[in-house]
Design an enzyme around this catalytic site. Sequence first.
Site, PDB file in Angstrom:
ATOM      1  N   GLU A   8       0.818  -1.218   0.000  1.00  0.00           N
ATOM      2  CA  GLU A   8       0.000   0.000   0.000  1.00  0.00           C
ATOM      3  C   GLU A   8       0.849   1.264   0.000  1.00  0.00           C
ATOM      4  OE1 GLU A   8      -3.841   1.708   2.464  1.00  0.00           O
ATOM      5  OE2 GLU A   8      -3.592  -0.422   2.114  1.00  0.00           O
ATOM      6  N   ASP A 104      -2.914  -3.092   3.038  1.00  0.00           N
ATOM      7  CA  ASP A 104      -3.368  -3.260   4.424  1.00  0.00           C
ATOM      8  C   ASP A 104      -4.458  -4.320   4.505  1.00  0.00           C
ATOM      9  OD1 ASP A 104      -1.604  -1.391   5.270  1.00  0.00           O
ATOM     10  OD2 ASP A 104      -3.082   0.168   5.709  1.00  0.00           O
ATOM     11  N   TYR A 307      -0.823  -4.743  13.960  1.00  0.00           N
ATOM     12  CA  TYR A 307      -1.665  -3.883  13.127  1.00  0.00           C
ATOM     13  C   TYR A 307      -2.583  -3.023  13.991  1.00  0.00           C
ATOM     14  CZ  TYR A 307      -4.771  -2.567   9.266  1.00  0.00           C
ATOM     15  OH  TYR A 307      -5.492  -1.861   8.335  1.00  0.00           O
TER      16      TYR A 307
END
Length: 690
Positions: A8, A104, A307
């Site tokens: 990303e 992501d 995350y």
Amino acid sequence: MKQLILAEKPSVAKDLSKVLGAKEKHKSYYEGPNVIVTWALGHLLGLKMPEDLNNDWQSWKMETLPMIPKKIGIKPLPKTGHQLKAIKQLASRKDVSEFVIATDAGREGELVARWILEWIRFDKPVKRLWISSQTDKAIKTGFSQLKSAKEYDALYDSALARAKADWLVGLNVTRALTVKYEDNLSAGRVQTPTLALVRSREKQIERFVAQSYYQIELAVGQQKATLVQKNPYALTDKTQALAQIQTLSKENGQATSIKEKTKKEYAPLLYDLTELQQEANARYGFSAKKTLSIVQSLYEFHKIVSYPRTDSKYLTQDMKATMDERLQAVADFSAQAKSLAKTHANIQQMSVFNDAKVSDHHGLLPTEQRARYEKLSNDESKIYQMIVTRFIGLFLPPHVTRQQTITVHFGKAEFIFRQQEILESGFKESKHTEPLVEFVDKMSVKPDFSLKKGLTTPPKPLNEGTLLGQMEKFHLGTPATRAEIIEKLIKSELMERTTNALAVSKKGKQLLELVNPSLVTPDLTKKWEEQLEAIATKKYSLTQFMNEIEVETTQLVKEIKQSQATYQDFSLTQKKCPDCGSLLREKNTRDGKIYVCTGDSCSYRRRKDPKVSNHRCPQCHRKMEIIDGKNGAFFRCKFDGTTEKMLDKQAKKKKMTKHEERRLVKKYSQADEPEESPLAAALKAALNQE
């Protein structure tokens, strides 16, 4: 043949390339023997705008609303077309056999990649990388467990539904309000009910009237209990309260019930993003956006937390095996952590392992990579400390207390004493316990009463932390988008930050009166979010959802058209534009407040207040303002009136800096430098002798 891997961001692509052996660096990608690693820059494509779809939609007119196209379609975003072109060229290479989505691991990350694949018309196999941390180990494990992208089609459908719903509702309602009331009024399915939550609390505060009240307290030893009443604020007359005390004091009371239990309190679960943002706001005053930015840096750059954009506080059962390695990684965090790591401690808070409560991502916790504390900023250290402290708490024993509840009656009047004794401090630091009063069943209690005066207090205004809690409660947005929603409301001048709270602006208050009632309450958005989640889990149809959104959009626009409400533009000033004579409107920008002309074809704008520069006044050494004069801009000190001409770029280059001045002064004023050469001195001496 090679895999084409899409990250990303460039920073993530760099990390992937190191692990996968793609050492050959190019302008828009890395390449290795078996892989090509490229990147997006967030979204490279977006939904087409109304003016791209229909010529009639190019101008904002009420008769063209609602805008409901049969197909919206996507288009490249400006400024990032070069990267999209590079990805397309890489995808068309003959040695590329498959595509790996490594954006992501979430709804928006899926949308980023799928739109790129759609645009470049990729027709080879596509796989999905799904990882929750950016460490080398996590990346290697993830690539050994790649899944078919088809398994995530429902997640893409959910993301697409969200994007199209926001397009239909947001653009139609915003256009309708803006055209009808001739001002830029932005509304949306999430931001409007969020604004309404802040306003609702403000109304409670505005309606609040402080009231004095009295409470009757009974003392037994060092413990006190308050008279039990249905309404604790009901006793407002002091004379009446004293009379009641006098009546109660006529005889002794009796302990009618003594209940005792041992309570075990385990450490709190891990943070999800929303709770982390709430606590960081309460502790350090960090905005939701700032906290997200910091924890994103800890995840992407330092690779020491998992995350961050998670809505879960739990872990999956298969993560039990990773706990000791993570504990060893934080062993140097504190003496307590070092002791736990040395003994390879086991998790005490076992309820943290719950597969059913983990959807896309597990709770926030440290990775197996050791932190380099010297490389963390002060703010990064604060957030990392919060995450690690929560994690360490999972290994600590419970906090154990002996709790007593004693009921004392004076006739029908009831007093309840609560006292506790700490048996084991566990994960909590030991706290001083007040000496316990020894109560015995049926014991007589002396009437030791006192009167305590109180004053009712208004509810506290919402700050970013408490607003995040309200947004979570009503399913407004996701952990990943809530900070952005708050920022958007502030940027659009509907909401303002005060010293320690959020406030709805005059413009925002009016918007809530003008906008459709169904958009003001969180009920509609809550329903949509539940439907989007159902789409992601294949329990609801994308087509059915979009059909409902189109019907609701038509109804919302109809309500605005038929509304009889009036609007007052509070940003409109009485100052006139020097170019066309129209009134000027005050606007907030990053550089401060400005005035802009309201004339349709006039582009006049100027600052409301002069911009403060970093240029220092030569007299008082304070920062000077930049003034736009007839002959160009110049510096002026507002404290002593000193003015200075602003130099252009060439003049600045010619101007000698203070460093250069000091160097030259030092060079030409050496104290030990001889004033004349030795030969000249000798000749001078010889002449003097003659």
